[in-house]
Design an enzyme around this catalytic site. Structure first.
Site, mmCIF file in Angstrom:
data_model
loop_
_atom_site.group_PDB
_atom_site.id
_atom_site.type_symbol
_atom_site.label_atom_id
_atom_site.label_comp_id
_atom_site.label_asym_id
_atom_site.label_seq_id
_atom_site.Cartn_x
_atom_site.Cartn_y
_atom_site.Cartn_z
ATOM 1 N N CYS A 87 0.830 -1.208 0.000
ATOM 2 C CA CYS A 87 0.000 0.000 0.000
ATOM 3 C C CYS A 87 0.867 1.262 0.000
ATOM 4 C CB CYS A 87 -0.951 0.008 1.195
ATOM 5 S SG CYS A 87 -2.096 1.400 1.112
ATOM 6 N N LYS A 141 1.528 -9.701 -0.080
ATOM 7 C CA LYS A 141 1.423 -8.865 -1.276
ATOM 8 C C LYS A 141 2.348 -7.692 -1.087
ATOM 9 C CE LYS A 141 -1.264 -6.679 -4.624
ATOM 10 N NZ LYS A 141 -1.805 -5.395 -4.177
ATOM 11 N N ASN A 175 1.478 -9.060 -10.685
ATOM 12 C CA ASN A 175 0.464 -8.000 -10.621
ATOM 13 C C ASN A 175 1.000 -6.702 -11.225
ATOM 14 O OD1 ASN A 175 -0.458 -5.665 -8.194
ATOM 15 N ND2 ASN A 175 -1.967 -6.519 -9.575
ATOM 16 N N GLY A 176 0.096 -6.016 -11.923
ATOM 17 C CA GLY A 176 0.417 -4.700 -12.457
ATOM 18 C C GLY A 176 0.080 -4.594 -13.928
ATOM 19 N N ASP A 177 -0.870 -3.684 -14.250
ATOM 20 C CA ASP A 177 -1.185 -3.322 -15.634
ATOM 21 C C ASP A 177 -1.843 -4.424 -16.452
ATOM 22 O OD1 ASP A 177 -0.012 -0.936 -14.959
ATOM 23 O OD2 ASP A 177 1.855 -1.292 -16.046
ATOM 24 N N GLY A 189 -6.096 -5.595 -10.746
ATOM 25 C CA GLY A 189 -6.615 -4.522 -9.888
ATOM 26 C C GLY A 189 -7.531 -3.616 -10.681
ATOM 27 N N ARG A 190 -6.963 -2.506 -11.186
ATOM 28 C CA ARG A 190 -7.774 -1.477 -11.829
ATOM 29 C C ARG A 190 -8.504 -1.969 -13.063
ATOM 30 N NH1 ARG A 190 -2.893 2.421 -12.351
ATOM 31 N NH2 ARG A 190 -1.971 0.336 -12.594
HETATM 32 C C1 LIG Z 1 -8.308 2.307 -5.490
HETATM 33 C C2 LIG Z 1 -7.345 1.176 -5.212
HETATM 34 C C3 LIG Z 1 -7.475 0.449 -4.026
HETATM 35 C C4 LIG Z 1 -6.592 -0.603 -3.753
HETATM 36 N N1 LIG Z 1 -6.742 -1.317 -2.580
HETATM 37 C C5 LIG Z 1 -5.934 -2.371 -2.340
HETATM 38 C C6 LIG Z 1 -6.100 -3.163 -1.164
HETATM 39 O O1 LIG Z 1 -6.972 -2.901 -0.328
HETATM 40 N N2 LIG Z 1 -5.273 -4.213 -0.970
HETATM 41 C C7 LIG Z 1 -4.300 -4.532 -1.893
HETATM 42 O O2 LIG Z 1 -3.569 -5.509 -1.704
HETATM 43 N N3 LIG Z 1 -4.102 -3.791 -2.999
HETATM 44 C C8 LIG Z 1 -4.892 -2.736 -3.237
HETATM 45 N N4 LIG Z 1 -4.694 -1.983 -4.378
HETATM 46 C C9 LIG Z 1 -3.576 -2.300 -5.280
HETATM 47 C C10 LIG Z 1 -3.958 -3.307 -6.346
HETATM 48 O O3 LIG Z 1 -4.254 -4.555 -5.747
HETATM 49 C C11 LIG Z 1 -2.824 -3.540 -7.344
HETATM 50 O O4 LIG Z 1 -1.688 -4.022 -6.675
HETATM 51 C C12 LIG Z 1 -2.440 -2.299 -8.121
HETATM 52 O O5 LIG Z 1 -3.561 -1.530 -8.480
HETATM 53 C C13 LIG Z 1 -1.662 -2.688 -9.378
HETATM 54 O O6 LIG Z 1 -2.405 -3.566 -10.173
HETATM 55 P P1 LIG Z 1 -3.237 -3.047 -11.457
HETATM 56 O O7 LIG Z 1 -2.234 -2.392 -12.387
HETATM 57 O O8 LIG Z 1 -3.860 -4.301 -12.012
HETATM 58 O O9 LIG Z 1 -4.236 -2.061 -10.955
HETATM 59 C C14 LIG Z 1 -5.554 -0.929 -4.666
HETATM 60 C C15 LIG Z 1 -5.423 -0.189 -5.854
HETATM 61 C C16 LIG Z 1 -6.304 0.866 -6.146
HETATM 62 C C17 LIG Z 1 -6.118 1.633 -7.437
#
Ligand SMILES: Cc1cc2nc3c(=O)[nH]c(=O)nc-3n(C[C@H](O)[C@H](O)[C@H](O)COP(=O)(O)O)c2cc1C
Length: 240
Positions: A21, A60, A121-123, A145-146
């Protein structure tokens, strides 16, 4: 255990420790990704949780705090040593927040450094980026994630593509409406109507790029009950 509880969340039958985080209010307390600057403390937390948990413990984390402090491989080895069951690595540093691109090379290095399952994880936003994560890094699984915002069918679409090499179509407007309604229903069932406020951002994601979406969003932003919200959404989807 008391020492460790503030860093962990229990999801189903797994305890996941979060060292990824980036939020200022979290890192200012030394939590989340700030732990990537203190490997001794990170190890102590992981070890304490593993020793006291009756379910598998996962981790994580991000690849490091900043580009001068890349600790992804070291953390992975520590995690494996203390008995963490699986790790998820987000290929960005804390100082990147969500900018730039996720580093697949470091994820590959992590995968090669340990025997426990590694989740990349990521993108990941579609079939191609999911495939690329597996191909480039050799990870055992992926986390999205997003890419799932307003797009929860992404999981089914990616799973189908990875299994068959073929792509499923996006849901139709009618199917989308049913998914949005189910999302609202489940959220209210879980949290009560207080969930309506939180749902606004999800509805914005669901309707992104649809006709007159910003006008529709303005219309729903003051609604506080489930029935009224569903009525307005049904009316809007009728116009599409
Ligand atoms: C609004 C938001 C809230 C998130 N909350 C959490 C969370 O509670 N726990 C967690 O492990 N990751 C959290 N993440 C991170 C995502 O799990 C992930 O690691 C990060 O967005 C990168 O992956 P992505 O590119 O697929 O979004 C959060 C990300 C965003 C944008």
């Amino acid at each position: 255990m008391a020492y460790a509880t503030k860093y962990v969340s229990k999801i189903a039958d797994v305890i996941d420790i979060n060292m990824g985080c980036p939020a200022p209010k979290v890192v200012k307390n030394g939590d989340g990704s700030k732990l990537l600057l203190d490997l001794e403390k990170a190890e102590k937390i992981m070890k304490t949780v593993v020793e006291n948990a009756s379910v598998p413990v996962t981790l994580k984390y991000r690849k490091g705090w900043d580009k001068e402090n890349i600790v992804a491989v070291e953390i992975a080895k520590i995690a494996q040593k203390v008995g963490i069951s699986a790790i998820t690595i987000h290929g960005r540093t804390r100082t990147q927040f969500y900018s730039g691109t996720a580093d697949l090379e470091i994820i590959k290095q992590v995968k090669q450094a340990v025997n426990i399952p590694v989740i990349g994880n990521g993108d990941i936003i579609n079939e191609e980026t999911a495939y690329e994560m597996f191909q480039e890094t050799g990870v055992d699984g992926i986390m999205i994630g997003r890419g799932a915002f307003g797009n929860p069918w992404i999981f089914q679409k990616i799973a189908y593509f990875l299994e068959t090499g073929k792509k499923l179509p996006d849901p139709t407007i009618k199917e989308k409406l049913e998914i949005v309604k189910k999302h609202i229903h489940l959220a209210v069932e879980e949290k009560g109507e207080i969930a309506i406020k939180e749902l606004r951002k999800h509805i914005a994601w669901y309707t992104k790029n649809l006709k007159n979406a910003s006008e529709f969003r303005n219309n729903i932003n003051k609604i506080e009950t489930q029935n009224e919200l569903i009525k307005k959404i049904e009316e809007y989807f009728e116009t599409l």
